[in-house]
Structures are given as structure tokens and as C-alpha cells.
Design a protein around this motif. Structure first.
Motif, PDB file in Angstrom:
ATOM      1  N   ARG A 201       0.754  -1.322   0.309  1.00  0.00           N
ATOM      2  CA  ARG A 201      -0.009  -0.403  -0.186  1.00  0.00           C
ATOM      3  C   ARG A 201       0.926   1.524   0.110  1.00  0.00           C
ATOM      4  O   ARG A 201       0.319   2.593  -0.016  1.00  0.00           O
ATOM      5  CB  ARG A 201      -1.402  -0.228   1.373  1.00  0.00           C
ATOM      6  CG  ARG A 201      -1.863  -1.103   1.252  1.00  0.00           C
ATOM      7  CD  ARG A 201      -2.880  -0.744   2.212  1.00  0.00           C
ATOM      8  NE  ARG A 201      -3.545  -2.196   2.749  1.00  0.00           N
ATOM      9  CZ  ARG A 201      -4.518  -2.145   2.141  1.00  0.00           C
ATOM     10  NH1 ARG A 201      -5.136  -1.280   0.774  1.00  0.00           N
ATOM     11  NH2 ARG A 201      -5.080  -3.181   2.519  1.00  0.00           N
ATOM     12  N   ALA A 267       8.639  -4.838  -1.244  1.00  0.00           N
ATOM     13  CA  ALA A 267       7.975  -6.193  -1.198  1.00  0.00           C
ATOM     14  C   ALA A 267       9.234  -7.519  -0.642  1.00  0.00           C
ATOM     15  O   ALA A 267       9.728  -7.852  -0.961  1.00  0.00           O
ATOM     16  CB  ALA A 267       7.364  -7.107  -1.957  1.00  0.00           C
ATOM     17  N   ALA A 312       8.063  -0.428   9.259  1.00  0.00           N
ATOM     18  CA  ALA A 312       6.156  -0.187   9.368  1.00  0.00           C
ATOM     19  C   ALA A 312       5.622  -1.623  10.186  1.00  0.00           C
ATOM     20  O   ALA A 312       5.946  -3.054   9.491  1.00  0.00           O
ATOM     21  CB  ALA A 312       5.763  -0.532   8.058  1.00  0.00           C
ATOM     22  N   ASN A 336       6.968   3.738  12.389  1.00  0.00           N
ATOM     23  CA  ASN A 336       5.508   3.853  12.696  1.00  0.00           C
ATOM     24  C   ASN A 336       4.829   3.269  12.313  1.00  0.00           C
ATOM     25  O   ASN A 336       4.628   1.669  11.951  1.00  0.00           O
ATOM     26  CB  ASN A 336       5.448   4.525  10.790  1.00  0.00           C
ATOM     27  CG  ASN A 336       5.646   3.630   9.741  1.00  0.00           C
ATOM     28  OD1 ASN A 336       6.340   4.826   8.637  1.00  0.00           O
ATOM     29  ND2 ASN A 336       6.313   3.146   9.538  1.00  0.00           N
ATOM     30  N   ASN A 350       1.684  11.376   8.740  1.00  0.00           N
ATOM     31  CA  ASN A 350       2.456  10.126  10.071  1.00  0.00           C
ATOM     32  C   ASN A 350       2.773  10.555  11.285  1.00  0.00           C
ATOM     33  O   ASN A 350       2.873  11.606  11.821  1.00  0.00           O
ATOM     34  CB  ASN A 350       3.868  10.049   9.369  1.00  0.00           C
ATOM     35  CG  ASN A 350       4.446   8.442   9.002  1.00  0.00           C
ATOM     36  OD1 ASN A 350       3.173   7.572  10.121  1.00  0.00           O
ATOM     37  ND2 ASN A 350       5.391   7.502   8.416  1.00  0.00           N
TER      38      ASN A 350
HETATM   39  O1  PMT Z   1       5.028   5.882   1.106  1.00  0.00           O
HETATM   40  P1  PMT Z   1       3.027   5.747   1.935  1.00  0.00           P
HETATM   41  O2  PMT Z   1       2.737   5.834   1.784  1.00  0.00           O
HETATM   42  O3  PMT Z   1       3.900   7.127   2.071  1.00  0.00           O
HETATM   43  O4  PMT Z   1       4.049   5.445   3.309  1.00  0.00           O
HETATM   44  C1  PMT Z   1       5.185   5.566   4.362  1.00  0.00           C
HETATM   45  C2  PMT Z   1       5.902   3.854   4.378  1.00  0.00           C
HETATM   46  C3  PMT Z   1       4.809   3.349   5.338  1.00  0.00           C
HETATM   47  C4  PMT Z   1       5.986   3.202   3.613  1.00  0.00           C
HETATM   48  C5  PMT Z   1       6.800   4.422   5.245  1.00  0.00           C
HETATM   49  O5  PMT Z   1       7.029   5.393   6.600  1.00  0.00           O
HETATM   50  C6  PMT Z   1       7.921   3.539   6.055  1.00  0.00           C
HETATM   51  O6  PMT Z   1       7.899   2.817   6.958  1.00  0.00           O
HETATM   52  N1  PMT Z   1       8.423   2.180   5.218  1.00  0.00           N
HETATM   53  C7  PMT Z   1       9.433   1.252   5.075  1.00  0.00           C
HETATM   54  C8  PMT Z   1       7.942  -0.004   5.510  1.00  0.00           C
HETATM   55  C9  PMT Z   1       8.569  -1.246   5.316  1.00  0.00           C
HETATM   56  O7  PMT Z   1       9.456  -2.301   4.049  1.00  0.00           O
HETATM   57  O8  PMT Z   1       9.728  -1.633   6.497  1.00  0.00           O
HETATM   58  P2  PMT Z   1      10.083  -3.127   7.289  1.00  0.00           P
HETATM   59  O9  PMT Z   1       9.695  -3.582   8.695  1.00  0.00           O
HETATM   60  O10 PMT Z   1       9.576  -4.205   6.135  1.00  0.00           O
HETATM   61  O11 PMT Z   1      11.563  -2.829   6.587  1.00  0.00           O
HETATM   62  C10 PMT Z   1      12.202  -2.450   7.321  1.00  0.00           C
HETATM   63  C11 PMT Z   1      13.638  -1.491   6.815  1.00  0.00           C
HETATM   64  O12 PMT Z   1      14.191  -2.840   5.386  1.00  0.00           O
HETATM   65  C12 PMT Z   1      13.262  -0.765   5.805  1.00  0.00           C
HETATM   66  O13 PMT Z   1      13.992   0.631   5.766  1.00  0.00           O
HETATM   67  C13 PMT Z   1      12.808  -1.558   4.358  1.00  0.00           C
HETATM   68  O14 PMT Z   1      12.982  -0.701   2.955  1.00  0.00           O
HETATM   69  C14 PMT Z   1      14.072  -2.674   4.511  1.00  0.00           C
HETATM   70  N2  PMT Z   1      14.139  -3.872   3.654  1.00  0.00           N
HETATM   71  C15 PMT Z   1      12.676  -4.281   3.290  1.00  0.00           C
HETATM   72  C16 PMT Z   1      13.121  -5.668   2.734  1.00  0.00           C
HETATM   73  C17 PMT Z   1      13.344  -5.164   1.551  1.00  0.00           C
HETATM   74  N3  PMT Z   1      13.841  -7.152   0.720  1.00  0.00           N
HETATM   75  N4  PMT Z   1      14.488  -4.535   1.537  1.00  0.00           N
HETATM   76  C18 PMT Z   1      14.845  -4.006   2.780  1.00  0.00           C
HETATM   77  O15 PMT Z   1      15.987  -3.196   2.598  1.00  0.00           O
END
Ligand code: PMT
Length: 392
Positions: A201, A267, A312, A336, A350
């Protein structure tokens, strides 16, 4: 940021439409104020549609005090600024809403002169500009090129991209000047077949707000984005689709970066095999994890580079994120709770907690994504100062 965009009466007024659009796209609140002469060149309806609020009707209507716009502005930008407008401003005449706003403001003022070469070179114009410069007004010099009526010469208003970059640089701290900031944004799309994808999303709003904020603080910004939102002004943008594309694009630019912010929602998994043709019926999908981009960036980080991750979460947000911070090895992790009202995916606002390696947690109540971006960058600047001992 609240910006008053003043438009005076010259043919370059048509370019102010693009200036307005770019400022609004960069998440600023723009109030267009047109002089009577400007309205002979462009319609108020155009600016009312593109700006953040309708064009105010003038000094004597609407019941707004003539000083309000100037008092509330964070920046007043006049594009184009005619010889007449510059003269009235320089001598302190306030006979319309734009000049009243200019006299009432304490915010930075940027003017973009546009006129025929003979007028531009006239000593009266030069002296008025010298007066305004002495008072701290910034001037975006006109370029040489085609002018109204088929003339060619100096006096053509600077291009919208330049105007926006100078205007935004004129206000706020320039504490990222000389730094290269890389930001990722949006949800990646993982192909199932030529038609269907797995995605999430994320709108890209938070990442784009970070890129815009870093640019207005003077940074050179590279935004790697899978979002369809327009690129913020003055930001180099690399459009990507999948996690692999994003990883390749980030690897190409991160080695040169002082700061990398991973706001993208990459993803977590993708189909192991992508079908060549559109499938019919329910597919039997075998999934595999996407590459952990952030882990790769941490492994190859250059000395002194500040790495920021986002998290997230939906439950025990801060507890989980604290563990993630340690696991991922980043300097800052912005968590968040995406199930909280008004926070996370697709909202303009946010609510986050910024966790710091080595301890420290700053909880920020609900606010605009631009304000969140600036709060994150405040922490980044503090880290940069700590690692280099300079004043960023
Ligand atoms: O885009 P918006 O609609 O404004 O929404 C903002 C948001 C909710 C997307 C943003 O604020 C946010 O939280 N982004 C990170 C979302 C996420 O992927 O969280 P995670 O907890 O799954 O991942 C942790 C970190 O690892 C993140 O920095 C992500 O970019 C990174 N990651 C995750 C998976 C992957 N395969 N490689 C990564 O580098």
C-alpha cells in the motif's frame, strides 16, 4: 512551508504556472497573488486550480487584512517581477495585494525579473534592484533569449526549475549543503506475469517528502522511487519497479552518498518464476524472498555514511523496531505503527518514533510527512556533525 507566489504583468507569467505546480508538488502550501496586469496574461482560474488556495481577489475584497499573507508566509516569491513591480517594492508603495504582502512580510523574498533588454539595462531598474539586494532580497537573474514581440536579448525570466531551486534554498537551514542524500520511496511491484504484480500500500509520500526536505536543506538528492508521484523540484529521480531494480539503482548511487534513507516499502517476497504470458485461472505461485537491500547497503557502507531505515509495524511497534535496529545495523530507524489512525501508508500525515543506535528514542505525535521528514533530517545532520566533527 507557506509560500506566496506573486505574479506581475509580463509575458513570462505563463511560466509562473509551472513554478506554482512544482512548488505544490514539493508539498508546499502556495497562495498565488496576481497583479491586475498579470491577469491580462494569465487567468486567475489557472492559478486557483493549481495553487493550494484560490487567488485572493485583491486589496479591498474578501475581508482579509492586507498584511495577513505577508505575515504568515515562510517565503514570498515574485515571478515574473516586472520593472514596475520592482520599482514599487523598492520605494515602499503598497497599492495592491502583492506589494502590501511584500512590505508586510519578514520572510525571505526572492524576485525573478523579466523585461525587455533596454528596460533591464536602464539605470533606474539597476538601482532599484541594488536597493532590494541591499535589503536582503534575493534576485534570480534573467537569462538571454526570446522576449515578447519577437525581440531577443537579456531579460527573459529564468526557467521554473531554477526559480524553484533558488527559492527553496533561500529559506530554512542549509545544513545539508554539499551532502549527497539518497532516498528510496514507494512500494516495489513484483511481477507474477506481464499483467499482474505483488505489491503493497505504499504511496511514496513519505519518501518523496524526505527527498523534497533534503533538497530544500541544500543537499544534492537522488530519489529512487517506484511511486507515480511527481518528482520533487531539484531532485534527481530514478524510477524503478521491482526490488531487484531498486537494489541495482541504490547500489549504483549509494557508494557516493553521505546519507541513505530507506523509506521504500520493499516487497518481502516475489514469485520464484515470472510467467511469460498472462495466465488463466488461479496460479500456483511459489514465492521467494526479495534481496534485503538495506542489509547490502549496511555491508558496503562508506565510512561516515549515515544509514536510516524505516519500520512498518502493527503491534508492539517500538519493541519490534528496537530489535530490528540492532539486527539491521542502521544508525536510525524510523518506526511507524501503520495501523494507527492517520499514520503510515498513503496518508498525508504520519506518527513515528525515531530510534537511534546506541540508545535514544524520539516519539513524534501525528504531523505532516514533510514535518516527519525534517525531524528525521535533524537527527541525520546531528549524526553527520558527530562523525566528521564539522558543522555540516
Ligand atoms: O509511502 P507512504 O504511503 O507514504 O507510506 C510510508 C511507509 C509506511 C511506506 C514508510 O513510512 C515506511 O514505513 N517504510 C518502510 C516500510 C517497510 O518496508 O518496513 P519493513 O519493516 O518491512 O522494513 C524495514 C526496512 O528494511 C525498511 O527501511 C525497508 O525499506 C528495508 N527493506 C525491507 C525489505 C527488503 N527486502 N529490503 C529492504 O531494504
Amino acid at each position: 512551508m507557506r509560500i506566496v507566489l506573486g505574479v506581475s504583468g509580463g509575458i513570462a507569467a505563463y511560466k509562473a504556472v509551472e513554478v506554482c505546480r512544482r512548488l505544490v508538488d514539493s508539498t508546499h502550501h502556495v497562495t498565488p497573488v496576481l497583479t491586475e496586469a498579470a491577469l491580462r496574461f494569465v487567468g486567475a482560474a489557472t492559478f486557483s486550480a493549481l495553487g493550494s488556495e484560490p487567488v485572493p481577489e485583491g486589496l479591498w475584497s474578501g475581508g482579509i487584512p492586507h498584511t495577513r499573507l505577508g505575515q504568515e508566509a515562510d517565503l514570498v516569491l515574485v515571478a515574473p517581477a516586472t520593472a514596475d513591480l520592482l520599482a514599487r517594492y523598492a520605494v515602499g508603495i503598497a497599492d495592491d495585494l502583492l506589494t502590501a504582502t511584500l512590505l508586510a512580510t519578514r520572510a525571505p523574498v526572492v524576485v525573478c525579473p523579466a523585461m525587455h533588454t533596454e528596460m533591464w539595462e536602464h539605470p533606474a531598474v539597476a538601482e532599484n534592484l541594488a536597493t532590494l539586494r541591499r535589503r536582503g532580497v534575493r534576485v534570480v537573474e534573467p537569462a538571454s533569449g526570446r522576449l515578447a514581440g519577437g525581440d531577443v536579448g537579456v531579460g527573459r525570466m529564468a526557467e521554473p526549475e531554477t526559480i524553484v531551486a533558488v527559492a527553496l534554498a533561500a529559506c530554512g537551514p542549509q545544513d545539508l549543503r554539499g551532502r549527497h542524500v539518497v532516498v528510496s520511496a514507494g512500494g516495489t511491484r513484483e511481477a507474477i506475469d506481464p499483467v499482474r504484480v505483488i505489491t503493497n500500500r505504499s504511496s511514496g509520500k513519505q519518501g518523496h517528502a524526505l527527498a523534497a526536505a533534503a533538497a530544500s536543506r541544500g543537499a544534492r538528492v537522488t530519489l529512487v522511487t517506484s511511486s507515480s508521484l511527481p518528482a520533487p523540484a531539484g531532485v534527481e529521480t530514478v524510477e524503478v519497479e521491482s526490488a531487484s531494480d531498486m537494489q541495482a539503482a541504490l547500489q549504483a548511487v549509494a557508494s557516493d552518498a553521505d546519507v541513505v534513507v530507506m523509506a521504500a516499502a520493499v516487497a518481502d517476497f516475489r514469485p520464484k518464476v515470472v510467467a511469460d504470458h498472462k495466465g488463466h485461472g488461479v496460479p500456483d505461485l511459489e514465492l521467494e524472498p526479495t534481496p534485503d537491500i538495506l542489509a547490502g547497503l549496511v555491508a558496503h557502507r562508506r565510512p561516515g555514511q549515515v544509514l536510516v531505515g524505516f519500520a512498518a509495524e502493527t503491534d508492539d511497534a517500538v519493541g519490534r523496531a528496537r530489535r530490528k535496529l540492532e539486527q539491521k545495523g542502521v544508525d536510525l530507524l524510523v518506526v511507524n505503527d501503520v495501523s494507527a489512525p492517520g499514520a503510515g501508508f498513503d496518508h498525508d500525515t504520519n506518527e513515528v518514533t525515531i530510534l537511534e543506535s546506541g540508545g535514544g528514542a524520539t516519539a513524534l505525535p501525528l504531523r505532516s510527512k514533510r514535518e516527519v521528514a525534517d525531524a528525521v533530517l535533524d537527527k541525520v545532520v546531528a549524526r553527520l556533525r558527530g562523525s566528521t566533527g564539522d558543522s555540516a
